[in-house]
Design a protein around this motif. Structure first.
Motif, PDB file in Angstrom:
ATOM      1  N   THR A 136      51.009  45.297  40.158  1.00  0.00           N
ATOM      2  CA  THR A 136      51.280  43.893  40.468  1.00  0.00           C
ATOM      3  C   THR A 136      50.015  43.223  40.991  1.00  0.00           C
ATOM      4  O   THR A 136      49.060  43.897  41.402  1.00  0.00           O
ATOM      5  N   PRO A 137      49.976  41.883  41.005  1.00  0.00           N
ATOM      6  CA  PRO A 137      48.812  41.205  41.592  1.00  0.00           C
ATOM      7  C   PRO A 137      48.526  41.643  43.025  1.00  0.00           C
ATOM      8  O   PRO A 137      47.360  41.862  43.388  1.00  0.00           O
ATOM      9  N   ALA A 138      49.560  41.782  43.835  1.00  0.00           N
ATOM     10  CA  ALA A 138      49.340  42.189  45.225  1.00  0.00           C
ATOM     11  C   ALA A 138      48.750  43.589  45.306  1.00  0.00           C
ATOM     12  O   ALA A 138      47.854  43.854  46.131  1.00  0.00           O
ATOM     13  N   GLU A 139      49.226  44.486  44.466  1.00  0.00           N
ATOM     14  CA  GLU A 139      48.697  45.856  44.463  1.00  0.00           C
ATOM     15  C   GLU A 139      47.261  45.883  43.946  1.00  0.00           C
ATOM     16  O   GLU A 139      46.420  46.634  44.467  1.00  0.00           O
ATOM     17  N   ALA A 179      49.558  35.782  33.588  1.00  0.00           N
ATOM     18  CA  ALA A 179      49.488  37.041  34.338  1.00  0.00           C
ATOM     19  C   ALA A 179      48.070  37.300  34.819  1.00  0.00           C
ATOM     20  O   ALA A 179      47.859  37.759  35.952  1.00  0.00           O
ATOM     21  N   TYR A 180      47.094  37.002  33.977  1.00  0.00           N
ATOM     22  CA  TYR A 180      45.703  37.184  34.399  1.00  0.00           C
ATOM     23  C   TYR A 180      45.350  36.237  35.544  1.00  0.00           C
ATOM     24  O   TYR A 180      44.703  36.644  36.522  1.00  0.00           O
ATOM     25  N   ARG A 181      45.754  34.986  35.428  1.00  0.00           N
ATOM     26  CA  ARG A 181      45.413  34.039  36.488  1.00  0.00           C
ATOM     27  C   ARG A 181      46.023  34.462  37.821  1.00  0.00           C
ATOM     28  O   ARG A 181      45.382  34.338  38.880  1.00  0.00           O
ATOM     29  N   ALA A 182      47.253  34.977  37.786  1.00  0.00           N
ATOM     30  CA  ALA A 182      47.890  35.435  39.023  1.00  0.00           C
ATOM     31  C   ALA A 182      47.137  36.624  39.620  1.00  0.00           C
ATOM     32  O   ALA A 182      46.921  36.689  40.845  1.00  0.00           O
ATOM     33  N   ALA A 183      46.730  37.551  38.777  1.00  0.00           N
ATOM     34  CA  ALA A 183      45.995  38.720  39.272  1.00  0.00           C
ATOM     35  C   ALA A 183      44.624  38.326  39.802  1.00  0.00           C
ATOM     36  O   ALA A 183      44.195  38.805  40.869  1.00  0.00           O
ATOM     37  N   ILE A 184      43.928  37.460  39.080  1.00  0.00           N
ATOM     38  CA  ILE A 184      42.598  37.023  39.517  1.00  0.00           C
ATOM     39  C   ILE A 184      42.693  36.299  40.852  1.00  0.00           C
ATOM     40  O   ILE A 184      41.883  36.530  41.767  1.00  0.00           O
ATOM     41  N   LEU A 185      43.674  35.413  40.995  1.00  0.00           N
ATOM     42  CA  LEU A 185      43.846  34.684  42.253  1.00  0.00           C
ATOM     43  C   LEU A 185      44.086  35.649  43.409  1.00  0.00           C
ATOM     44  O   LEU A 185      43.480  35.510  44.485  1.00  0.00           O
ATOM     45  N   ALA A 186      44.950  36.625  43.205  1.00  0.00           N
ATOM     46  CA  ALA A 186      45.240  37.583  44.273  1.00  0.00           C
ATOM     47  C   ALA A 186      43.998  38.373  44.654  1.00  0.00           C
ATOM     48  O   ALA A 186      43.721  38.578  45.847  1.00  0.00           O
ATOM     49  N   VAL A 187      43.235  38.805  43.659  1.00  0.00           N
ATOM     50  CA  VAL A 187      42.014  39.559  43.946  1.00  0.00           C
ATOM     51  C   VAL A 187      40.993  38.681  44.664  1.00  0.00           C
ATOM     52  O   VAL A 187      40.371  39.112  45.652  1.00  0.00           O
ATOM     53  N   ARG A 188      40.839  37.449  44.219  1.00  0.00           N
ATOM     54  CA  ARG A 188      39.886  36.546  44.871  1.00  0.00           C
ATOM     55  C   ARG A 188      40.299  36.272  46.321  1.00  0.00           C
ATOM     56  O   ARG A 188      39.445  36.172  47.215  1.00  0.00           O
ATOM     57  N   GLN A 189      41.575  36.161  46.569  1.00  0.00           N
ATOM     58  CA  GLN A 189      42.020  35.940  47.944  1.00  0.00           C
ATOM     59  C   GLN A 189      41.713  37.146  48.827  1.00  0.00           C
ATOM     60  O   GLN A 189      41.499  37.002  50.031  1.00  0.00           O
ATOM     61  N   ALA A 190      41.673  38.320  48.216  1.00  0.00           N
ATOM     62  CA  ALA A 190      41.419  39.547  48.979  1.00  0.00           C
ATOM     63  C   ALA A 190      39.934  39.810  49.185  1.00  0.00           C
ATOM     64  O   ALA A 190      39.536  40.306  50.250  1.00  0.00           O
ATOM     65  N   VAL A 234      43.373  34.617  24.294  1.00  0.00           N
ATOM     66  CA  VAL A 234      43.733  34.885  25.690  1.00  0.00           C
ATOM     67  C   VAL A 234      42.528  34.668  26.605  1.00  0.00           C
ATOM     68  O   VAL A 234      42.654  34.129  27.707  1.00  0.00           O
ATOM     69  N   VAL A 235      41.357  35.060  26.136  1.00  0.00           N
ATOM     70  CA  VAL A 235      40.150  34.842  26.937  1.00  0.00           C
ATOM     71  C   VAL A 235      39.866  33.350  27.056  1.00  0.00           C
ATOM     72  O   VAL A 235      39.535  32.852  28.147  1.00  0.00           O
ATOM     73  N   ARG A 236      40.014  32.635  25.959  1.00  0.00           N
ATOM     74  CA  ARG A 236      39.775  31.185  25.994  1.00  0.00           C
ATOM     75  C   ARG A 236      40.734  30.491  26.960  1.00  0.00           C
ATOM     76  O   ARG A 236      40.354  29.559  27.676  1.00  0.00           O
ATOM     77  N   GLU A 237      41.979  30.949  26.989  1.00  0.00           N
ATOM     78  CA  GLU A 237      42.978  30.324  27.849  1.00  0.00           C
ATOM     79  C   GLU A 237      42.815  30.731  29.314  1.00  0.00           C
ATOM     80  O   GLU A 237      43.131  29.951  30.217  1.00  0.00           O
ATOM     81  N   THR A 238      42.333  31.931  29.565  1.00  0.00           N
ATOM     82  CA  THR A 238      42.175  32.421  30.940  1.00  0.00           C
ATOM     83  C   THR A 238      40.881  31.946  31.571  1.00  0.00           C
ATOM     84  O   THR A 238      40.834  31.631  32.756  1.00  0.00           O
ATOM     85  N   ARG A 239      39.792  31.913  30.795  1.00  0.00           N
ATOM     86  CA  ARG A 239      38.448  31.541  31.281  1.00  0.00           C
ATOM     87  C   ARG A 239      38.042  32.376  32.498  1.00  0.00           C
ATOM     88  O   ARG A 239      37.791  31.851  33.589  1.00  0.00           O
ATOM     89  N   PRO A 240      37.959  33.677  32.327  1.00  0.00           N
ATOM     90  CA  PRO A 240      37.593  34.543  33.454  1.00  0.00           C
ATOM     91  C   PRO A 240      36.089  34.513  33.718  1.00  0.00           C
ATOM     92  O   PRO A 240      35.309  33.937  32.948  1.00  0.00           O
ATOM     93  N   GLU A 241      35.698  35.173  34.790  1.00  0.00           N
ATOM     94  CA  GLU A 241      34.267  35.340  35.061  1.00  0.00           C
ATOM     95  C   GLU A 241      33.630  36.273  34.052  1.00  0.00           C
ATOM     96  O   GLU A 241      32.487  36.046  33.619  1.00  0.00           O
ATOM     97  N   ALA A 242      34.329  37.324  33.678  1.00  0.00           N
ATOM     98  CA  ALA A 242      33.780  38.337  32.783  1.00  0.00           C
ATOM     99  C   ALA A 242      34.919  38.950  31.972  1.00  0.00           C
ATOM    100  O   ALA A 242      36.082  38.924  32.387  1.00  0.00           O
ATOM    101  N   VAL A 243      34.554  39.530  30.815  1.00  0.00           N
ATOM    102  CA  VAL A 243      35.566  40.115  29.941  1.00  0.00           C
ATOM    103  C   VAL A 243      34.965  41.299  29.198  1.00  0.00           C
ATOM    104  O   VAL A 243      33.790  41.275  28.829  1.00  0.00           O
TER     105      VAL A 243
END
Length: 283
Positions: free
Chosen positions: A31-34, A67-78, A103-112
């Protein structure tokens, strides 16, 4: 003293992958929290980057922007910006190349991470892949190209020579032992990637399967690379006992690298290295 003998080494953690579940290890984060908790623990023991897979509510691998945005947000908060956050585009046999790139275009992560064999299954896919890489560069998204076999490194070199790679130096991940019996890697699996006929990549990272993970990635570091460890590929410490957490695997490798006199690279240092490069002799 050669460059590889004193360069700092970045440690990435791949904490979950897309196949294992808590049945394999109760501490495997899903999960994002984990994932956020694992990121904080691994940062504390030396990791500069986290490689994220995300799951659906049934625990299955998915490529999903929300799902990626939720995980990235949780990690960034940590961990804030203290870790590079890299998502995977890997299909695990469930997605076509077009969807992987979307999916990468829609997520726009720092790295992939991008598996070359998945996104460029044939020469006819070269132009679309080149256009995708050009978009990544415009958006300041850093790719890392996954190479499972030396022939794939030659393919990447060919793309570079034909002007289809819009960076002078593109980071790669060398996967050791993916197709060996029982997926148990050994340090000598690195040698074909370092043979005289293979490209020399300015920025390469090594990952490996099984209890010799630490030995394999440390061998890569001694040859001038960075390292990736974690439950995605391995659950065991070098003595064969079960690792308590991803952080235990990170700590094991960090201690070994320090014992070899290699300083541990920070996320800021890794970002600078990936964005700027540090020489002209490699791809």
């Amino acid at each position: 003293m050669s460059r590889s003998s004193h360069r700092p080494v970045a440690i990435a953690v791949a904490p979950n992958g897309g196949r294992r579940t808590k049945a394999d290890h109760p501490a495997l984060p899903m999960t994002p929290a984990e994932l956020a908790r694992a990121a904080a623990e691994c940062l504390e023991t030396g990791a500069a980057m986290i490689h994220l897979h995300v799951r659906d509510r049934h625990g299955q691998h998915i490529l999903d922007p929300d799902a990626y945005r939720a995980a990235i947000l949780a990690v960034r908060q940590a961990v804030g910006d203290a870790m590079v956050v890299q998502i995977t585009s890997e299909s695990l046999g469930a997605y076509e190349p077009e969807r992987q790139m979307d999916v990468v275009r829609e997520t726009r992560p720092e790295a992939v991470s991008l598996a070359l064999r998945e996104l460029v299954p044939g020469r006819d896919a070269d132009p679309e892949f080149a256009a995708f890489l050009a978009w990544l560069k415009r958006e300041s998204i850093m790719p890392q190209i996954i190479l499972y076999e030396p022939d794939e490194a030659l393919h990447l070199l060919d793309l570079h020579r034909r002007g289809l790679i819009p960076w002078d130096h593109i980071p790669v991940l060398l996967v050791l032992g993916r197709y060996t019996a029982s997926q148990q890697s050994a340090p000598n699996d690195l040698l074909p990637f370092l043979s005289p006929g293979s490209p020399r990549f300015q920025s390469f990272m090594v990952c490996a399967f099984g209890r010799d993970e630490a030995a394999c990635v440390c061998a890569g570091a001694l040859f001038g690379g960075d390292v990736r460890v974690g439950f995605e590929n391995n659950l065991l410490l070098p003595d064969g006992s079960m690792a308590a957490s991803n952080a235990a695997l990170v700590d094991t490798v960090a201690q070994q690298l320090r014992g070899f006199g290699r300083p541990i690279r920070s996320a800021a240092s890794l970002r600078d290295a990936w964005q700027a490069g540090d020489g002209n002799e490699r791809l």
